[in-house]
Design an enzyme around this catalytic site. Structure first.
Site, PDB file in Angstrom:
ATOM      1  N   GLU A  81      -0.438  -9.475  -0.246  1.00  0.00           N
ATOM      2  CA  GLU A  81      -1.832  -9.780   0.103  1.00  0.00           C
ATOM      3  C   GLU A  81      -2.710  -9.886  -1.148  1.00  0.00           C
ATOM      4  OE1 GLU A  81      -1.747  -6.471   3.000  1.00  0.00           O
ATOM      5  OE2 GLU A  81      -2.532  -7.921   4.426  1.00  0.00           O
ATOM      6  N   ALA A 102       0.868  -1.179   0.000  1.00  0.00           N
ATOM      7  CA  ALA A 102       0.000   0.000   0.000  1.00  0.00           C
ATOM      8  C   ALA A 102       0.905   1.229   0.000  1.00  0.00           C
ATOM      9  CB  ALA A 102      -0.895  -0.019   1.228  1.00  0.00           C
ATOM     10  N   GLY A 135       0.748  -5.065   1.122  1.00  0.00           N
ATOM     11  CA  GLY A 135      -0.509  -5.195   0.377  1.00  0.00           C
ATOM     12  C   GLY A 135      -0.325  -5.911  -0.962  1.00  0.00           C
ATOM     13  N   GLU A 187       5.047  -4.802   7.109  1.00  0.00           N
ATOM     14  CA  GLU A 187       4.297  -3.730   7.784  1.00  0.00           C
ATOM     15  C   GLU A 187       4.827  -3.437   9.190  1.00  0.00           C
ATOM     16  OE1 GLU A 187       2.914  -6.241   6.079  1.00  0.00           O
ATOM     17  OE2 GLU A 187       1.217  -5.536   4.889  1.00  0.00           O
TER      18      GLU A 187
HETATM   19  N1  CO8 Z   1       4.481   3.140  -1.007  1.00  0.00           N
HETATM   20  C1  CO8 Z   1       4.813   4.299  -1.621  1.00  0.00           C
HETATM   21  N2  CO8 Z   1       5.881   4.434  -2.451  1.00  0.00           N
HETATM   22  C2  CO8 Z   1       6.633   3.354  -2.636  1.00  0.00           C
HETATM   23  C3  CO8 Z   1       6.356   2.116  -2.021  1.00  0.00           C
HETATM   24  C4  CO8 Z   1       5.193   2.041  -1.171  1.00  0.00           C
HETATM   25  N3  CO8 Z   1       4.813   0.900  -0.584  1.00  0.00           N
HETATM   26  N4  CO8 Z   1       7.297   1.231  -2.383  1.00  0.00           N
HETATM   27  C5  CO8 Z   1       8.137   1.884  -3.202  1.00  0.00           C
HETATM   28  N5  CO8 Z   1       7.746   3.164  -3.363  1.00  0.00           N
HETATM   29  C6  CO8 Z   1       8.378   4.202  -4.162  1.00  0.00           C
HETATM   30  C7  CO8 Z   1       9.613   4.771  -3.489  1.00  0.00           C
HETATM   31  O1  CO8 Z   1       9.261   5.753  -2.545  1.00  0.00           O
HETATM   32  C8  CO8 Z   1      10.374   5.340  -4.660  1.00  0.00           C
HETATM   33  O2  CO8 Z   1       9.799   6.542  -5.030  1.00  0.00           O
HETATM   34  P1  CO8 Z   1      10.764   7.812  -5.431  1.00  0.00           P
HETATM   35  O3  CO8 Z   1      11.532   7.329  -6.635  1.00  0.00           O
HETATM   36  O4  CO8 Z   1       9.787   8.895  -5.741  1.00  0.00           O
HETATM   37  O5  CO8 Z   1      11.636   8.055  -4.249  1.00  0.00           O
HETATM   38  C9  CO8 Z   1      10.067   4.339  -5.770  1.00  0.00           C
HETATM   39  O6  CO8 Z   1       8.883   3.647  -5.370  1.00  0.00           O
HETATM   40  C10 CO8 Z   1      11.155   3.315  -5.979  1.00  0.00           C
HETATM   41  O7  CO8 Z   1      11.404   2.697  -4.733  1.00  0.00           O
HETATM   42  P2  CO8 Z   1      12.873   2.636  -4.061  1.00  0.00           P
HETATM   43  O8  CO8 Z   1      13.715   3.775  -4.519  1.00  0.00           O
HETATM   44  O9  CO8 Z   1      12.684   2.457  -2.597  1.00  0.00           O
HETATM   45  O10 CO8 Z   1      13.416   1.290  -4.744  1.00  0.00           O
HETATM   46  P3  CO8 Z   1      14.469   0.261  -4.135  1.00  0.00           P
HETATM   47  O11 CO8 Z   1      14.818  -0.671  -5.225  1.00  0.00           O
HETATM   48  O12 CO8 Z   1      15.585   0.989  -3.462  1.00  0.00           O
HETATM   49  O13 CO8 Z   1      13.667  -0.541  -2.989  1.00  0.00           O
HETATM   50  C11 CO8 Z   1      11.790  -1.721  -2.067  1.00  0.00           C
HETATM   51  C12 CO8 Z   1      12.579  -1.345  -3.338  1.00  0.00           C
HETATM   52  C13 CO8 Z   1      12.663  -2.618  -1.184  1.00  0.00           C
HETATM   53  C14 CO8 Z   1      10.544  -2.462  -2.506  1.00  0.00           C
HETATM   54  C15 CO8 Z   1      11.440  -0.425  -1.296  1.00  0.00           C
HETATM   55  O14 CO8 Z   1      10.836   0.475  -2.212  1.00  0.00           O
HETATM   56  C16 CO8 Z   1      10.491  -0.639  -0.159  1.00  0.00           C
HETATM   57  O15 CO8 Z   1      10.908  -1.110   0.884  1.00  0.00           O
HETATM   58  N6  CO8 Z   1       9.183  -0.297  -0.347  1.00  0.00           N
HETATM   59  C17 CO8 Z   1       8.207  -0.374   0.701  1.00  0.00           C
HETATM   60  C18 CO8 Z   1       7.778  -1.803   0.935  1.00  0.00           C
HETATM   61  C19 CO8 Z   1       6.770  -1.850   2.063  1.00  0.00           C
HETATM   62  O16 CO8 Z   1       7.073  -1.531   3.187  1.00  0.00           O
HETATM   63  N7  CO8 Z   1       5.549  -2.297   1.753  1.00  0.00           N
HETATM   64  C20 CO8 Z   1       4.482  -2.383   2.705  1.00  0.00           C
HETATM   65  C21 CO8 Z   1       3.691  -1.121   2.714  1.00  0.00           C
HETATM   66  S1  CO8 Z   1       2.445  -1.097   3.982  1.00  0.00           S
HETATM   67  C22 CO8 Z   1       1.226  -2.078   3.353  1.00  0.00           C
HETATM   68  O17 CO8 Z   1       1.320  -2.618   2.292  1.00  0.00           O
HETATM   69  C23 CO8 Z   1       0.018  -2.223   4.208  1.00  0.00           C
HETATM   70  C24 CO8 Z   1      -1.035  -3.099   3.565  1.00  0.00           C
HETATM   71  C25 CO8 Z   1      -2.356  -2.921   4.256  1.00  0.00           C
HETATM   72  C26 CO8 Z   1      -3.080  -1.659   3.816  1.00  0.00           C
HETATM   73  C27 CO8 Z   1      -4.510  -1.694   4.240  1.00  0.00           C
HETATM   74  C28 CO8 Z   1      -5.318  -0.589   3.644  1.00  0.00           C
HETATM   75  C29 CO8 Z   1      -5.294  -0.590   2.171  1.00  0.00           C
END
Ligand code: CO8
Length: 259
Positions: A113, A65, A110, A133
C-alpha cells in the site's frame, strides 16, 4: 528531527529515504508511520529536494503493518493506528514532488500500500507483492482496496485481496502494478537514473501534472478535466513555460529553474 527507523540522505536534488527496521522486515508500527509523515513533510518544503526515492533496508521493502503491534488492539484502539497510517500515506501520495519506490524485496500488506502511494515503482526481480491481510482475518487498511483497484482493475484487485496470494515482480509488471523490473544489483542505479531524468524537467510542471492525474483518479473524468485545465493554465504563469517553449523555438535544450 532524529529518526529511529528511517535513514535519509540527499544527493543532487534527490532524497533517498530508507525504512530501516530490517529485524522486522521493516514492518510498520506507529513510530515508523509517524516518522514517514514527518520526513515527507520536511521534504515538501525543502527546495533542495526535487525527487524522492523510497526503499527498504535489508531483504524487504516493507512486509506490512506490524502484526505484533496490531494483535492486541481493540476496534477503537486500532482507529488511532489507522489515522497515523492514513496521515503518512497521504503525505507521500500528495507530496508536491515525484516519489519513486525502489522495491527491493517484500512489499506486502501495508508495504504494498505504501508502494502504491508512490508515483512510480521500480522492482527488483526478487521483490514480492501482495495483500495477505485476508489470511490474518483482516482487510487492507492503508488504501489497498482503492489504490490496487485503480492500478490493476477491479477483478484482479479482488483476486489479490480475496485470496491473499503473493506475486512475483514479473507478474506485478504484467498487471501494471510496477513500472519496471530490474536485477537486484541494478535496482538503485536504475531508480536513480529514473530520478535524475526528472531533475531536468520543470519541477512546477511535474507537481501540476501529479495534481491533475491524482485529481482525476480521486474524483471523476469531468472534475479531473477541470483540474487539468486549471493546472495547464497555471503553467503559463511560470518562467519554466516561457523557457521550455523558447528553447524549442531556438532549437536548444531547456534549462528549467522551477520558477
Ligand atoms: N509484522 C511484524 N513482524 C513481522 C512482519 C509483520 N508484518 N513481517 C515480518 N516480521 C518479522 C517476523 O516476525 C520475524 O521476526 P523474528 O525474527 O523476531 O521472529 C522477522 O520479521 C523475519 O520474518 P520471517 O522470519 O517471517 O521471515 P521469512 O523470510 O520466513 O518470511 C515473510 C518473510 C513471508 C514476509 C513473512 O515474514 C510474512 O509473511 N510476514 C507477514 C506479511 C504480512 O502478512 N503482511 C501484512 C500485515 S497486515 C497489514 O499490513 C495491514 C495493513 C493495514 C494496516 C492499517 C493500519 C496501519
Amino acid at each position: 528531527m532524529d529518526y529511529q527507523f528511517l535513514l535519509s540522505k540527499k544527493e543532487e536534488g534527490v532524497a533517498l529515504v530508507t525504512v530501516n527496521r530490517p529485524s522486522a522486515l521493516n514492518a510498520l508500527n506507529a513510530t515508523v508511520l509517524e516518522e514517514l509523515y514527518h520526513l515527507f513533510l520536511e521534504i515538501e518544503s525543502d527546495p533542495s529536494v526535487r525527487v524522492v526515492i523510497l526503499t527498504g533496508a535489508g531483504r524487504a521493502f516493507i512486509a506490512g503493518a506490524d502484526i505484533a503491534y496490531m494483535h492486541p488492539q481493540s476496534s477503537v484502539e486500532i482507529r488511532h493506528f489507522v489515522a497515523i497510517a492514513r496521515k503518512a500515506a497521504d503525505q507521500i501520495y500528495y507530496l508536491n514532488k515525484p516519489v519513486i519506490a525502489a522495491v527491493n524485496g517484500y512489499a506486502l500488506g501495508g508495504g504494498c500500500e505504501i508502494a502504491m502511494c508512490c508515483d512510480i515503482r521500480i522492482a527488483s526481480e526478487n521483490a514480492r507483492f501482495g495483500q495477505p491481510e485476508i489470511n490474518l482475518g483482516i482487510i487492507p487498511g492503508i488504501g489497498g482496496t482503492q489504490n490496487l483497484t485503480r492500478l490493476i482493475g477491479v477483478a484482479r484487485a479482488k483476486e489479490l485481496i480475496f485470496y491473499g496470494d503473493t506475486i512475483d515482480a514479473r507478474t506485478a509488471l504484467s498487471l501494471g502494478l510496477v513500472n519496471r523490473v530490474v536485477s537486484p544489483d541494478q535496482l538503485m542505479l536504475e531508480t536513480k537514473s529514473f530520478a535524475q531524468k526528472l531533475l531536468s524537467k520543470s519541477s512546477i510542471a511535474l507537481a501540476l501534472a501529479k495534481k491533475a492525474v491524482n485529481a482525476g483518479v480521486e474524483t471523476g473524468y469531468f472534475a479531473g478535466l477541470n483540474m487539468e485545465n486549471e493546472c495547464f493554465s497555471q503553467c503559463f504563469a511560470t518562467e519554466d513555460q516561457k523557457e521550455g517553449m523558447s528553447a524549442f523555438l531556438e532549437k536548444r535544450k531547456a534549462d528549467f529553474k522551477g520558477k
